[in-house]
Design a protein around this motif. Structure first.
Motif, PDB file in Angstrom:
ATOM      1  N   ASN A 490       0.836  -1.220   0.000  1.00 23.11           N
ATOM      2  CA  ASN A 490       0.000   0.000   0.000  1.00 23.11           C
ATOM      3  C   ASN A 490       0.860   1.255   0.000  1.00 23.11           C
ATOM      4  OD1 ASN A 490      -3.068  -0.501   0.173  1.00 23.11           O
ATOM      5  ND2 ASN A 490      -2.170  -2.120   1.435  1.00 23.11           N
ATOM      6  N   LYS A 491       1.992   1.202   0.678  1.00 21.06           N
ATOM      7  CA  LYS A 491       2.897   2.369   0.657  1.00 21.06           C
ATOM      8  C   LYS A 491       3.424   2.595  -0.758  1.00 21.06           C
ATOM      9  CE  LYS A 491       4.827   2.424   5.367  1.00 21.06           C
ATOM     10  NZ  LYS A 491       6.037   2.035   6.154  1.00 21.06           N
ATOM     11  N   LEU A 492       3.710   1.495  -1.433  1.00 22.34           N
ATOM     12  CA  LEU A 492       4.252   1.621  -2.794  1.00 22.34           C
ATOM     13  C   LEU A 492       3.232   2.273  -3.722  1.00 22.34           C
ATOM     14  CD1 LEU A 492       6.036  -1.829  -2.875  1.00 22.34           C
ATOM     15  CD2 LEU A 492       7.164   0.338  -3.441  1.00 22.34           C
ATOM     16  N   GLY A 496       3.976   5.714  -6.158  1.00 23.02           N
ATOM     17  CA  GLY A 496       4.057   5.740  -7.617  1.00 23.02           C
ATOM     18  C   GLY A 496       3.813   4.419  -8.298  1.00 23.02           C
ATOM     19  N   ALA A 497       3.777   3.347  -7.537  1.00 23.44           N
ATOM     20  CA  ALA A 497       3.503   2.045  -8.181  1.00 23.44           C
ATOM     21  C   ALA A 497       1.998   1.915  -8.389  1.00 23.44           C
ATOM     22  CB  ALA A 497       4.014   0.915  -7.289  1.00 23.44           C
ATOM     23  N   THR A 498       1.612   0.997  -9.267  1.00 20.24           N
ATOM     24  CA  THR A 498       0.169   0.762  -9.471  1.00 20.24           C
ATOM     25  C   THR A 498      -0.171  -0.642  -8.945  1.00 20.24           C
ATOM     26  OG1 THR A 498       0.551  -0.282 -11.607  1.00 20.24           O
ATOM     27  CG2 THR A 498       0.224   2.116 -11.603  1.00 20.24           C
ATOM     28  N   GLU A 588       9.165   6.688 -10.294  1.00 18.66           N
ATOM     29  CA  GLU A 588       9.219   5.364 -10.924  1.00 18.66           C
ATOM     30  C   GLU A 588       9.638   4.360  -9.855  1.00 18.66           C
ATOM     31  OE1 GLU A 588       7.550   5.507 -14.080  1.00 18.66           O
ATOM     32  OE2 GLU A 588       8.730   3.646 -14.001  1.00 18.66           O
ATOM     33  N   ILE A 589       8.895   3.284  -9.738  1.00 14.75           N
ATOM     34  CA  ILE A 589       9.278   2.236  -8.764  1.00 14.75           C
ATOM     35  C   ILE A 589       9.724   1.016  -9.581  1.00 14.75           C
ATOM     36  CG2 ILE A 589       8.493   0.797  -6.860  1.00 14.75           C
ATOM     37  CD1 ILE A 589       7.842   3.453  -5.897  1.00 14.75           C
ATOM     38  N   SER A 590      10.922   0.507  -9.256  1.00 14.73           N
ATOM     39  CA  SER A 590      11.399  -0.665 -10.026  1.00 14.73           C
ATOM     40  C   SER A 590      10.764  -1.944  -9.495  1.00 14.73           C
ATOM     41  CB  SER A 590      12.923  -0.777  -9.866  1.00 14.73           C
ATOM     42  OG  SER A 590      13.209  -1.141  -8.513  1.00 14.73           O
TER      43      SER A 590
END
Ligand code: T1G
Length: 675
Positions: A490-492, A496-498, A588-590
């Motif tokens: 949920n933090k991600l 910025g993550a989906t 951007e989250i890898s």
């Protein structure tokens, strides 16, 4: 006679070769040496005209000795024994009972005839260990049963009953139950002079590329991520294309690749881990168990109904109690509907359905549980409600009855304290759907009696559950490790993550679904405070808009009438709104960061669970995640996987994101060890 677990006895002109290597006549070095000696004895004695190969105990050879894998090979190796047997100039008759599995069936295929009792099963389950039949099974089996049956047996690993094997010609004669040796001797007497001696490797098998292609396509989803099924298929295909000797070479090459790969190591780890989980440190294995002839279940909802089915299916009578008649009738109706659905698929007969339903007694009164040996509550997940019910049970249940809570994370000691018999109280945490999921977390309270624990662990086996002992902590083992994963997921989202990206990373890793797909399936509203005006999280915002998951046609995803998910524009807006209001910069989250923050944190939590003694062993944690959440078995469970990933790399990843590393994990990383 011989010094090995193989004995011989001459009966007229037939040599009876008996293996006695409990518990399953695994084809360990001693057995192989004994078989070699028996063949030498038969070869040297002209008075012997045929051999009957039979096993004492519960089963015919159930395979190679898995405990030998990964150790230096010890001669004579099984393929050599089988080749010698097949080329023997006197017929060998394999007499099969129990389960002729893996190398056991391969040995029977090297024999010239096979006699079995109807209750026997024959199979090559090596694929379930991340392997393939490495003693000629992929080359001989298709020559007997054909390509299609060989594909099913090798790539899926399920055994077939002797009756079907007999239809296919894999078994030459079905003996009467209990008269296997006599039948095998009679058969040997009949064939001892028959020439030529039939040898499977001299048969051929027609190519069937269409069947192979169709099988690959049909099972692509089931085999996703696994190496072994494809290797088994390739070997069966080779049997249709190559001369036998070359086919054996091909099989050997494929076998060695799998044997030294991480997937087989992982799957063999789970094979033993599952069996180890049933052992309770510090409790004698022969502790007297409490007899469980009648079970009471409180609550006829989804969980109560599923729990009830486990016992009915095992032939154990159940009294199921609800407060309201309509809820009770609904619950009983769902149980019947589930059984009838299984019957419609041919998994049950109508008689079996009626037998199961005949063991069910619906009731509206807790008093009807007075004669139950075990009572399981599956009611609302609220401590006050549970304490009230256990207080009532204390007055109703007979002395010695086991009182179990199906709570998924509440404190079992606190529940036990609401009774005068805390030593009879235990947690039995089933996983939904309770009649399907194999995992059962058995929560050991501070005062739970040893015999109560041992009784529940033994009962778990009877109802076909894989039971793991857990200590009393929030969420026990599985759900406790789920929490950091959900928090970070949920933090991600806020960063910025989906939901789609995070779920994709988990599905590509091998999980059946990702965190948000799972939330939509289970219900986004689980644990929600139910106040639509109180919106403190993305989850609150979704629930406030009735996006409770699949059951409402919308959750983190939108769903069509067939529950096919699509990314939700509305959810993206909600996330964006939350992010902008909290001034959280979007970045951007890898995929790697998602792995580090959702899977590495699970390993860290697992290490803390071990440090606190909330699980008996690291392999128990693995068993929980394999059987409770669908962790890919070819990765061996979170703690085994930590060794594959590298504990130093995991610690580095955790530190990079500011997580406190558990001392046990740090220690493993220091030594560059797994768990
Ligand atoms: N090797 C070593 N130990 C084994 C074993 C095996 N093959 N099978 C079982 N055990 C142990 C098990 O760990 C347990 O030990 C005890 O026996 C009882 O097992 C060359 C490479 C036969 C259906 O995969 O499916 O042949 O916990 O509790 O419920 O091509 O055991 O008591 O210390 O499971 O009655 C292929 C695996 C091997 C069969 C009996 N064969 N075994 O079930 O007892 S690879 C298998 C089973 C191979 C060749 C290849 C089941 C069973 P402990 P259990 P059960």
């Amino acid at each position: 006679m011989s010094d090995f677990p193989i004995s011989t006895e001459k009966r007229g002109d037939i040599l009876i070769v008996t293996s006695n290597n409990p518990p399953v006549n695994a084809l360990g070095a001693g057995v192989r040496t004994g078989l070699e000696a028996a063949l030498n004895e038969a070869a040297a004695d002209d008075g012997i005209k045929a051999i009957v190969l039979i096993c004492a105990g519960q089963t015919f050879f159930a395979g190679a000795d898995i405990t030998e894998f990964g150790k230096p090979p010890v001669e004579p190796m099984l393929p050599a024994i089988i080749a010698r047997m097949e080329s023997f100039d006197k017929p060998v008759i394999a007499a099969i009972h129990g389960t002729a599995l893996g190398g056991g069936l391969e040995t029977a295929l090297g024999a010239h005839y096979r006699v079995a009792v109807p209750s026997a099963k024959l199979g090559v389950p090596e694929v379930k260990l991340g392997l393939l039949p490495g003693a000629g099974g992929t080359q001989r089996l298709p020559r007997v049963v054909g390509v299609k049956a060989a594909l099913e047996m090798t790539a899926k690993g399920d055994p077939v009953p002797a009756s079907k094997a007999h239809q296919w010609g894999l078994v030459d004669h079905l003996a009467e139950e209990g008269a296997l040796l006599d039948a095998a001797l009679a058969f040997a007497d009949k064939v001892k002079d028959v020439r030529p001696i039939p040898r499977v490797s001299e048969k051929s098998v027609a190519a069937d590329d269409a069947a192979i292609e169709a099988f690959r396509k049909e099972n692509a989803r089931k085999f996703r991520g696994f190496d072994a099924p494809a290797a088994n298929i390739a070997c069966v295909e080779a049997a249709t294309r190559l001369p036998f000797a070359e086919g054996l070479e091909f099989e050997r090459g494929e076998f060695m690749k799998l044997m030294f790969g991480s997937q087989s190591a992982a799957q063999r780890h789970i094979f033993f881990a599952e069996r180890k989980a049933s052992k309770i440190d510090g409790i004698a294995s022969d502790v007297a168990l409490r007899p469980i002839a009648k079970v009471g279940v409180i609550g006829a909802g989804t969980m109560g109904g599923g729990i009830t089915m486990n016992f009915l299916s095992a032939g154990i009578a159940v009294t199921i109690v609800e407060q309201a008649e309509d809820a009770l009738n609904r619950g009983v109706g769902v149980i019947r509907k589930n059984y009838e659905a299984s019957a419609a698929k041919g998994r049950l007969t109508t008689e079996q359905v009626e037998t199961a339903m005949g063991l069910l007694t619906p009731s509206l009164s807790l008093d009807d549980l007075a004669d139950c040996d075990l009572i399981i509550e599956a009611i609302f997940e609220n401590m006050d409600v549970k304490k009230e019910v256990f207080g009532k049970l204390d007055a109703i249940a007979k002395p010695g009855a086991i009182l179990a809570s199906n709570t998924s994370y509440l404190n079992v000691d606190e529940i036990a304290a609401s009774t005068s018999r805390p030593n009879d109280v235990v947690g039995m945490h089933f996983f939904s759907p309770a009649n399907v999921m194999k995992l059962l977390e058995v929560v050991r309270g501070a005062k739970t009696a040893d015999d109560v624990l041992a009784t529940v662990m033994a009962l778990a086996k009877k109802i076909k559950k894989v039971a793991v002992v857990a200590g009393v902590c929030h969420g026990f083992i599985g759900n406790r490790m789920l929490m950091p994963r959900q928090v970070e997921a949920n933090k991600l989202l806020m960063e910025g993550a989906t939901p789609e990206q995070i779920d994709r990373v988990h599905v590509e890793f091998g999980m059946p679904m990702g965190p948000f797909q799972m939330s939509d399936l289970a219900g986004v509203d689980i644990g929600w405070h139910r106040d639509p005006s109180r919106i403190e999280s993305i989850r609150d915002a979704l629930c406030a808009e009735d996006r409770w998951g699949q059951k409402k046609g919308a959750g983190f995803y939108d769903y069509d009438e067939k529950r096919n998910p699509t990314p939700s524009v509305r959810v993206a807006e909600i996330i964006e709104d939350f992010r902008s209001r909290s001034n959280m910069p979007k970045r951007e989250i890898s995929d790697q960061e998602i792995i580090e923050r959702t899977l590495y944190t699970m390993v860290n939590e697992g290490a803390m669970i071990l440090e606190e003694g909330m699980a008996q062993r690291a392999s128990d944690v693995d068993v929980v995640w394999i059987y409770g959440y669908g962790w890919p078995i070819y990765r061996g469970g979170p703690m085994f996987w930590a060794g594959l990933e590298g504990t130093p790399k995991i610690v580095e990843g955790l530190k990079k994101h500011g997580f406190a590393v558990s001392p046990l994990l740090a220690e493993k990383a220091e030594k560059n060890e797994g768990f």
